[in-house]
Design an enzyme around this catalytic site. Structure first.
Site, mmCIF file in Angstrom:
data_model
loop_
_atom_site.group_PDB
_atom_site.id
_atom_site.type_symbol
_atom_site.label_atom_id
_atom_site.label_comp_id
_atom_site.label_asym_id
_atom_site.label_seq_id
_atom_site.Cartn_x
_atom_site.Cartn_y
_atom_site.Cartn_z
ATOM 1 N N ARG A 65 0.688 -1.188 0.050
ATOM 2 C CA ARG A 65 -0.252 0.023 0.047
ATOM 3 C C ARG A 65 0.955 1.293 -0.007
ATOM 4 O O ARG A 65 1.113 1.727 -1.071
ATOM 5 C CB ARG A 65 -0.971 -0.074 1.208
ATOM 6 C CG ARG A 65 -2.233 0.827 1.141
ATOM 7 C CD ARG A 65 -1.757 2.297 1.297
ATOM 8 N NE ARG A 65 -1.300 2.821 2.460
ATOM 9 C CZ ARG A 65 -0.850 3.880 3.092
ATOM 10 N NH1 ARG A 65 -0.859 4.868 1.936
ATOM 11 N NH2 ARG A 65 -0.210 3.997 4.069
ATOM 12 N N ASP A 66 1.466 1.607 1.225
ATOM 13 C CA ASP A 66 2.206 2.578 1.184
ATOM 14 C C ASP A 66 3.442 2.749 0.304
ATOM 15 O O ASP A 66 3.772 3.747 -0.259
ATOM 16 C CB ASP A 66 2.607 2.914 2.567
ATOM 17 C CG ASP A 66 3.202 4.390 3.174
ATOM 18 O OD1 ASP A 66 3.232 5.301 2.014
ATOM 19 O OD2 ASP A 66 3.649 4.528 3.955
ATOM 20 N N HIS B 207 5.417 4.451 12.322
ATOM 21 C CA HIS B 207 5.691 4.538 11.091
ATOM 22 C C HIS B 207 6.888 5.432 10.487
ATOM 23 O O HIS B 207 6.457 6.767 10.600
ATOM 24 C CB HIS B 207 4.454 4.710 10.352
ATOM 25 C CG HIS B 207 4.091 4.667 8.988
ATOM 26 N ND1 HIS B 207 3.884 3.523 8.243
ATOM 27 C CD2 HIS B 207 4.729 5.570 8.046
ATOM 28 C CE1 HIS B 207 3.747 3.983 7.025
ATOM 29 N NE2 HIS B 207 4.254 5.341 7.009
ATOM 30 N N HIS C 91 9.647 6.942 7.494
ATOM 31 C CA HIS C 91 10.245 6.967 6.340
ATOM 32 C C HIS C 91 11.522 7.282 6.575
ATOM 33 O O HIS C 91 12.052 8.065 7.327
ATOM 34 C CB HIS C 91 9.176 8.048 5.319
ATOM 35 C CG HIS C 91 8.173 7.575 5.000
ATOM 36 N ND1 HIS C 91 7.818 7.401 3.808
ATOM 37 C CD2 HIS C 91 7.131 7.348 5.580
ATOM 38 C CE1 HIS C 91 6.538 7.117 3.669
ATOM 39 N NE2 HIS C 91 6.190 6.686 4.820
ATOM 40 N N CYS D 174 8.643 9.707 -1.260
ATOM 41 C CA CYS D 174 8.109 10.718 -0.628
ATOM 42 C C CYS D 174 7.626 11.748 -1.729
ATOM 43 O O CYS D 174 8.362 12.248 -2.311
ATOM 44 C CB CYS D 174 8.887 11.260 0.360
ATOM 45 S SG CYS D 174 8.431 12.648 1.193
ATOM 46 N N ASN E 25 10.013 4.135 2.529
ATOM 47 C CA ASN E 25 9.639 3.810 3.724
ATOM 48 C C ASN E 25 10.927 2.982 4.362
ATOM 49 O O ASN E 25 11.719 2.423 3.438
ATOM 50 C CB ASN E 25 8.562 2.665 3.780
ATOM 51 C CG ASN E 25 7.113 3.391 3.723
ATOM 52 O OD1 ASN E 25 6.395 3.686 4.427
ATOM 53 N ND2 ASN E 25 6.697 3.391 2.408
HETATM 54 ZN ZN ZN Z 1 4.190 6.566 5.057
#
Ligand code: ZN
Length: 296
Positions: free
Chosen positions: A13-14, A205, A207, A238, A247
């Site tokens: 997803r991310d 979470h 990055h 990003c 990530n």
């Molecule tokens: Zn993220």
């Protein structure tokens, strides 16, 4: 140290959401299956946002249909609003991750809502979730800094955490969406948020936009956090720093933890194989270090 850390894999997803290459649904399914085969038990697999805004997630329903059910694996769907939340419920997600936002600048651009509005929205969607009995976690995005407004006051994180907990969130995540956190700030922030989270577990979470993600994870674990998001290969990038890495890479996190004797349940060799496979699918070298250096 005999500890266990739960890794929530966010690559499908991310990660994929912020890659230039859009993978076919069948390749996404293979990615998820490879991750499960590597030992992952919780994964973000889709985002229920408008397909025009995030084309890489346009097949969210199809992904959920094509994934095989595993009794011990949880498929997580992401939702930013009521409509997305209903879609995630209808698609049969095992868990829903709802996004609150810690700052107005990012919030208005990302989901057209202020921090307070996202908390109000969460109250409303939790009424739907209670009918369905699906666990709902909350990720507070831009928790350590906003690309438009700069620093984010910890009071906002405390307020949003208290709101999420009182509405019934099963877990609270602090998201360093643009990768600006440092380990000392992370430690202080976690302590403040824990004081209002009433025992609801925290997830962090990070990055790796500015190469601080592993240090931030160390600080999180030292402060009692037991659930960490990571992305196979470190995919994701990003949107506010187009040349930056993504990530924090799952294999690099698992390597660091294993060296310290901390268990994750993830098979490092298989995770590296998955990362190499993913690199071919995306047609680029991925930012993670372990596949290049090898296991010690
Ligand atoms: Zn993220």
């Amino acid at each position: 140290m005999s500890q266990e850390i739960e890794i929530v894999e966010v690559g499908p997803r991310d990660g994929l959401q912020n890659e230039n290459t859009i993978l076919d649904t069948a390749i996404k399914i293979e990615f998820v299956n490879r991750l499960i085969d590597s030992g992952v038990k919780r994964l973000e697999v889709a985002s229920f946002v408008h397909p025009k805004l995030v084309p890489a997630m346009a097949d969210a329903e199809q992904v959920m249909r094509d994934l095989s059910p595993h009794p011990d694996v949880k498929y997580i769907g992401l939702a930013l609003n009521e409509r997305g939340f209903r879609r995630a419920l209808d698609a049969g997600c095992d868990e829903i991750n709802f996004v609150m936002v810690a700052s107005e600048g990012f919030g208005l651009r990302n989901q057209n809502a202020t921090p307070l509005q996202t908390a109000d929205l969460f109250d409303r969607v939790m009424v739907l979730a209670n009918d369905d009995k699906v666990p709902v976690s909350v990720t507070i995005s831009v928790a350590f800094g906003d690309p438009f407004e700069g620093e984010v006051p910890t009071e906002i994180l405390e307020m949003l955490t208290a709101r999420a907990v009182s509405a019934g969130a099963s877990e609270i995540a602090l998201g360093d969406t643009i990768g600006v956190a440092d380990p000392w700030t992370v430690a202080k922030t976690i302590q403040r948020v824990q004081a209002v989270s009433q025992g609801v577990p925290l997830r962090l979470h990070f990055h790796n936009t500015r190469n601080t993600a592993l240090a931030n994870i160390h600080a999180s674990i030292e402060n009692g956090v037991r659930i960490i998001d990571a992305s196979c290969g470190g995919i994701g990038g990003c949107p506010f720093a187009p040349a930056a890495t993504g990530n924090v890479p799952t294999e690099d996190v698992v390597y660091m933890l294993e060296r310290a004797g901390i268990k994750t349940g993830i098979d490092l060799k298989k995770m590296i194989e998955t990362s190499n496979w993913l690199s071919k699918q995306l047609g680029k070298e991925l930012p993670s270090m372990l596949p290049k250096a090898g296991i010690f």
